[in-house]
Scaffold this motif. Structure first.
Motif, short mmCIF file in Angstrom:
data_model
loop_
_atom_site.label_atom_id
_atom_site.label_comp_id
_atom_site.label_asym_id
_atom_site.label_seq_id
_atom_site.Cartn_x
_atom_site.Cartn_y
_atom_site.Cartn_z
N THR A 1 80.48 3.83 70.94
CA THR A 1 79.68 2.64 70.74
C THR A 1 78.45 2.66 71.64
O THR A 1 78.52 3.14 72.78
CB THR A 1 80.50 1.36 70.99
N SER B 1 76.68 -0.27 72.05
CA SER B 1 76.35 -1.69 72.15
C SER B 1 75.79 -2.06 73.53
O SER B 1 75.11 -3.07 73.66
CB SER B 1 77.59 -2.55 71.85
N ASN B 2 76.05 -1.26 74.55
CA ASN B 2 75.52 -1.52 75.89
C ASN B 2 74.27 -0.71 76.21
O ASN B 2 73.76 -0.77 77.33
CB ASN B 2 76.58 -1.23 76.95
N ASN B 3 73.78 0.04 75.24
CA ASN B 3 72.66 0.94 75.46
C ASN B 3 71.41 0.45 74.76
O ASN B 3 71.50 -0.12 73.67
CB ASN B 3 72.97 2.34 74.94
N THR C 1 66.86 -3.58 73.52
CA THR C 1 67.91 -3.59 74.51
C THR C 1 69.24 -3.99 73.89
O THR C 1 69.32 -4.38 72.73
CB THR C 1 67.58 -4.58 75.65
N TRP C 2 70.29 -3.93 74.71
CA TRP C 2 71.62 -4.24 74.20
C TRP C 2 71.71 -5.66 73.67
O TRP C 2 72.46 -5.95 72.75
CB TRP C 2 72.65 -4.03 75.31
N ASN C 3 70.90 -6.58 74.25
CA ASN C 3 70.98 -7.99 73.84
C ASN C 3 69.83 -8.41 72.92
O ASN C 3 69.62 -9.58 72.69
CB ASN C 3 71.02 -8.90 75.07
N ASN D 1 75.13 -4.53 66.43
CA ASN D 1 76.11 -3.87 67.30
C ASN D 1 77.47 -3.72 66.63
O ASN D 1 78.20 -2.78 66.92
CB ASN D 1 76.24 -4.62 68.62
N PRO E 1 73.14 3.31 79.66
CA PRO E 1 73.09 1.86 79.84
C PRO E 1 72.09 1.47 80.93
O PRO E 1 72.02 2.11 81.97
CB PRO E 1 74.52 1.51 80.27
#
Length: 123
Positions: free
Chosen positions: A28, A30-32, A52-54, A73, A100
């Motif tokens: 995954t 999702s944090n990268n 970004t991740w968010n 994500n 990350p």
């Protein structure tokens, strides 16, 4: 085995739109931060956009207002919506993932790359 697979490239007329997808597998991201780069014949690889991740994003000035990067994500997928395409947008488009916490416009900071998808814009 980690893979990034781009799709959605092709031939489009100037002024048209295209949506690129990059599906990640093997882990995954999702944090990268995920990014799109492009490379035209005879030119260096060029930063297009990063997310970004968010969901915060940066677009290079030449595509700002025309291209939009986004991500899902849950699907481990990043997208590049390209509108008002110009002939000078013709290139191979690559997606990339970095460690990350890395948000960069340099290809040197990304350690996972897809194989690229060709986008050709005709006049």
């Amino acid at each position: 085995q980690v893979q990034l697979v781009e799709s959605g490239g092709g031939l489009v007329q100037a002024g048209g739109s295209r949506r690129l997808s990059c599906a990640a597998s093997g882990r995954t991201f999702s944090n990268n931060a995920m990014a799109w780069f492009r490379q035209a014949p005879g030119k260096e690889r060029e930063f297009v956009a990063v997310i970004t991740w968010n969901g915060a994003s940066i677009h290079t000035s030449s595509v700002k207002g025309r291209f939009t990067i986004s991500r899902d994500n849950a699907k481990n997928t990043v997208y590049l919506q390209m509108n008002s395409l110009k002939v000078e947008d013709t290139a191979v488009y690559y997606c990339a993932a970095g460690p990350p916490g890395t948000v960069s416009d340099s290809p040197l900071h990304y350690n996972y790359w897809g194989q690229g998808t060709q986008v050709t814009v005709s006049s």
